[in-house]
Design a protein around this motif. Sequence first.
Motif, PDB file in Angstrom:
ATOM      1  N   THR A  70       0.833  -1.212   0.000  1.00 44.23           N
ATOM      2  CA  THR A  70       0.000   0.000   0.000  1.00 44.23           C
ATOM      3  C   THR A  70       0.863   1.255   0.000  1.00 44.23           C
ATOM      4  O   THR A  70       0.630   2.199  -0.768  1.00 44.23           O
ATOM      5  N   LEU A  71       1.882   1.264   0.864  1.00 45.92           N
ATOM      6  CA  LEU A  71       2.779   2.414   0.904  1.00 45.92           C
ATOM      7  C   LEU A  71       3.528   2.576  -0.423  1.00 45.92           C
ATOM      8  O   LEU A  71       3.757   3.689  -0.896  1.00 45.92           O
ATOM      9  N   SER A  72       3.916   1.451  -1.019  1.00 43.74           N
ATOM     10  CA  SER A  72       4.658   1.507  -2.279  1.00 43.74           C
ATOM     11  C   SER A  72       3.821   2.167  -3.375  1.00 43.74           C
ATOM     12  O   SER A  72       4.307   3.044  -4.104  1.00 43.74           O
ATOM     13  N   MET A  73       2.538   1.774  -3.492  1.00 38.43           N
ATOM     14  CA  MET A  73       1.676   2.382  -4.510  1.00 38.43           C
ATOM     15  C   MET A  73       1.460   3.867  -4.241  1.00 38.43           C
ATOM     16  O   MET A  73       1.476   4.695  -5.159  1.00 38.43           O
ATOM     17  N   THR A  74       1.268   4.227  -2.962  1.00 36.58           N
ATOM     18  CA  THR A  74       1.048   5.635  -2.621  1.00 36.58           C
ATOM     19  C   THR A  74       2.259   6.482  -2.967  1.00 36.58           C
ATOM     20  O   THR A  74       2.139   7.557  -3.577  1.00 36.58           O
ATOM     21  N   LEU A  75       3.438   6.002  -2.605  1.00 35.03           N
ATOM     22  CA  LEU A  75       4.652   6.784  -2.831  1.00 35.03           C
ATOM     23  C   LEU A  75       5.028   6.842  -4.308  1.00 35.03           C
ATOM     24  O   LEU A  75       5.551   7.857  -4.778  1.00 35.03           O
ATOM     25  N   GLN A  76       4.789   5.762  -5.031  1.00 37.60           N
ATOM     26  CA  GLN A  76       5.103   5.776  -6.466  1.00 37.60           C
ATOM     27  C   GLN A  76       4.204   6.760  -7.213  1.00 37.60           C
ATOM     28  O   GLN A  76       4.655   7.429  -8.148  1.00 37.60           O
ATOM     29  N   LYS A  77       2.942   6.841  -6.813  1.00 39.31           N
ATOM     30  CA  LYS A  77       2.069   7.855  -7.407  1.00 39.31           C
ATOM     31  C   LYS A  77       2.562   9.263  -7.095  1.00 39.31           C
ATOM     32  O   LYS A  77       2.328  10.202  -7.867  1.00 39.31           O
TER      33      LYS A  77
ATOM     34  N   LEU B 186       2.094  12.279   2.113  1.00 38.06           N
ATOM     35  CA  LEU B 186       2.831  12.936   1.038  1.00 38.06           C
ATOM     36  C   LEU B 186       3.127  14.391   1.378  1.00 38.06           C
ATOM     37  O   LEU B 186       4.200  14.910   1.024  1.00 38.06           O
ATOM     38  N   SER B 187       2.197  15.044   2.050  1.00 37.86           N
ATOM     39  CA  SER B 187       2.409  16.441   2.441  1.00 37.86           C
ATOM     40  C   SER B 187       3.545  16.558   3.453  1.00 37.86           C
ATOM     41  O   SER B 187       4.391  17.458   3.355  1.00 37.86           O
ATOM     42  N   ILE B 188       3.574  15.645   4.426  1.00 39.12           N
ATOM     43  CA  ILE B 188       4.655  15.670   5.424  1.00 39.12           C
ATOM     44  C   ILE B 188       5.999  15.410   4.762  1.00 39.12           C
ATOM     45  O   ILE B 188       7.010  16.063   5.070  1.00 39.12           O
ATOM     46  N   LEU B 189       6.033  14.476   3.816  1.00 40.38           N
ATOM     47  CA  LEU B 189       7.274  14.188   3.101  1.00 40.38           C
ATOM     48  C   LEU B 189       7.768  15.410   2.334  1.00 40.38           C
ATOM     49  O   LEU B 189       8.958  15.735   2.350  1.00 40.38           O
ATOM     50  N   LYS B 190       6.835  16.069   1.668  1.00 39.84           N
ATOM     51  CA  LYS B 190       7.194  17.257   0.891  1.00 39.84           C
ATOM     52  C   LYS B 190       7.753  18.353   1.793  1.00 39.84           C
ATOM     53  O   LYS B 190       8.769  18.998   1.479  1.00 39.84           O
TER      54      LYS B 190
END
Length: 858
Positions: free
Chosen positions: A749-756, A845-849
Amino acid sequence: MRIVHSLKGGAACVGLNHIQNLAHQLESIFKRLGEKKSEIDLELENLLLYAYDCLRAPLLEEIQIGKSNQEAALEKAQPVLARLEAKLSLNEKKKTDATEFLLAEEVAQGLSRLEVILGNPNVLEMREALKAQVEIFRKLGELSDLPDFVAIAQTTLKALQTNSQADQTIGQLALEDFRAAQEAVLAGNRHPDGNPCAALGNLASSPSFEDKVEGEETLLSSPSPHLPLSPKAALHLGVRMDLDRLELLNNLVGELVTQDNRFLLQNQQHEETLEVLRGCLNRFKQLERAFQSWGNQLSSDRNGINKVELSLNKHSRSISHRDSHRSLPAMRQTLTEEIAQLEEVLQDLGLLNQGFQKILKHRQKNIKQIQTNLSQARMSPVGELLNQFHRMVRDLAVKENKQVRLKLNGVKTLVDRAILEKLYDPLVHLVRNALAHGIEAPEVRQAQGKSPQGTITISTYHRGNQTYIEVQDDGQGIDLEKIRASVIARSWLSPTDAATASKERLYEYLFSCGFSTVEQVSQLSGRGMGLSAVRLQVSTLKGSVTVTSEPRRSTTFTLRLPLTLTIIKLLVFSIDARLLAIPGAQIFSIVIAQQQQIETSQDRQFYYWQGQRIPLYPQSLLSAYRYPTVFKTSQSLPGKDWKKLGKVTLLLLSRGEQFIAVKIDQILMEQDLVIKPFNEAITPPSSLCGCTILGDGSLVPVLDGSALVEKWLQFSESGETVPPLPSSFTLPPPPALLVVDDSLTIRQTLSMTLQKGGYRVILARDGWEALAQLRQESQIQGIICDIEMPRMNGLEFLSRCRQLKGESLPIIMLTSRSSEKYRQLAQQLGATSYLTKPYVDEELLSILKTIREKLGLN
């Protein structure tokens, strides 16, 4: 003769009387030819080939058009057949004299013996003697071309076999028929209407009453018709299949192989999950032993037990009111039973997994058998193609006043029909080239001490996953000086460069369009198109062609073709974080070299291998067509990264005596995979022959090794410097994130989210794997980590990661533990952020950014 006889019968069945007539006359000629003892000279050979053409032409017209000119076909054939009759009639008188001798002597003596046999009162001896004498008459009839004798003998033998009680009658009737046939032939009628008499025919066709009864008893006692036939009686049945349907079946098998690779990947993940469950059970057992030890210590202190029970009742909100009054020993017993039940479930899963592995092995074996048999069904013996060249070589040799013999080796070698159908033109060019340029005139060969008859040899064999076809002649070889002169005349090379050009480089000009060493153009050679067409056609078949030659001795052209155009074994590797594949059969060797063994000279790199100076293929030429899709990392890469150890992995590719080395980063796997061609909407580089699909669904381009070598030769001969990567094709590598979690679901699940979100994802199941990935991957720019994991939990990994990478690497803890105590502990150990499950994709994704912007990461 047997084939012509079958053609005659088939033509008669469908009403093609002119073809029946021609086949009948040709059959008679073949029969006479079989009786001749003299050798077949050139004139007789020509007449037989012309007669064959006269029969073949109207037959092909009937097949292709549906009609043919009967009168024209007969009119064209009669002169040829008449000349054959005249040439073969020289022995007719001798044959007639021999026939009259046999009838006067042997047949007369046989009739006398037959009369003696019929006078013998012993029935058993009479029956065997009759059979023996009638068999002698049948052989004499076949030898002397007396069909009536043969017919009478066969009818008599059948009557003796059918009727066991009428030997005397059958023998007497046969005697009268044989005598009448003898008298007719001696009177000059070699083909009388001397068929067996009606009485003898009736006895041959209808058994007696006793024989019927015996036959019925035998039938009743015979084995069941459902029993298998003996090997001699078994029939090999065949069916015709549309080639398009066979191609569809082959494509479906290819899809099945791709699905099987995905299935293997899922099975591997299933085993990993089962291993995690075993780890959970072991931890439960440890807790159980600790709980029992703790309970034993408290059992002697009743006040301690009461305090523990009050504490459990106070803080456990999930336990019902009834359960909260259980005693500590009862709860310990319940825990023991639950662990025992979990262990039984795990044992059941293990047993089911064993059965699953057996089914998987049988499935893989069956898929391999289907693939092998279907590939063989697509194949045909190469002799079906090569046997057509005898006539062509013979006709060309006569036209060129040369003596040439064609020798075929390996005619039973199986070749894919899709390849076989496209091999005719290249082989025709090579055979014509050998006859025109290789084989000398008979007087020239004799002057050189050779046999006046030259030999062209076509050999076919398998080696590895490839089919080799060699066209060799024992002629004068290739004159390098003529090639140099022709190249200079066309201004392709300067006189200085031509004088220093290697033999292999000069051979390459033979395949150039319009190149020829012949001064005058003839019907056989001189236009310089033959070898160019050969290489072009072989390249479309994903093959290669090379040439070797020895002056005044021989020249050999070698065609190297894939065994099949569908499923082959591919080596998958990575270059610049992108996957590529290449057929394993195209790799000459795999070398692990030291970094200092790579030398640089004039902006080009070289590697010395077994005394040879092998150039390294520039990675910029491979990277000039960079595709944006990066490979997925649903699991850690299986290959070893020699780059981290200061070593270089090289793939050595060859075409003839030319070698190049391709520098790669990492080898991942070698697997049977399906090569899919590119769509017409895409114009791929010549170095790519298609694309394949891995088990995780990744699309991987497949390199053509021969095309790479050819591209390098063109590049090196041009003298150009290694070009830099074009800026228009340069794509910035996506940021890499390491996801560490023991749950397969969370990882995917994390892999699909991060790849998008535009990240490249690297996965690890626990802290140990995560540390290994950090040491292997130097481009990791962030980590998302769980806390509860086997072997090494997230907090321990966080501590060791900070010691290894310092404080600059962002680490986000993503866990189901929402306690403030764990949050504070993670922050003290160096966690950049702390999130709890379940999480929101946009929030992550927002926190990563935000974190990456603060750290100034692209």
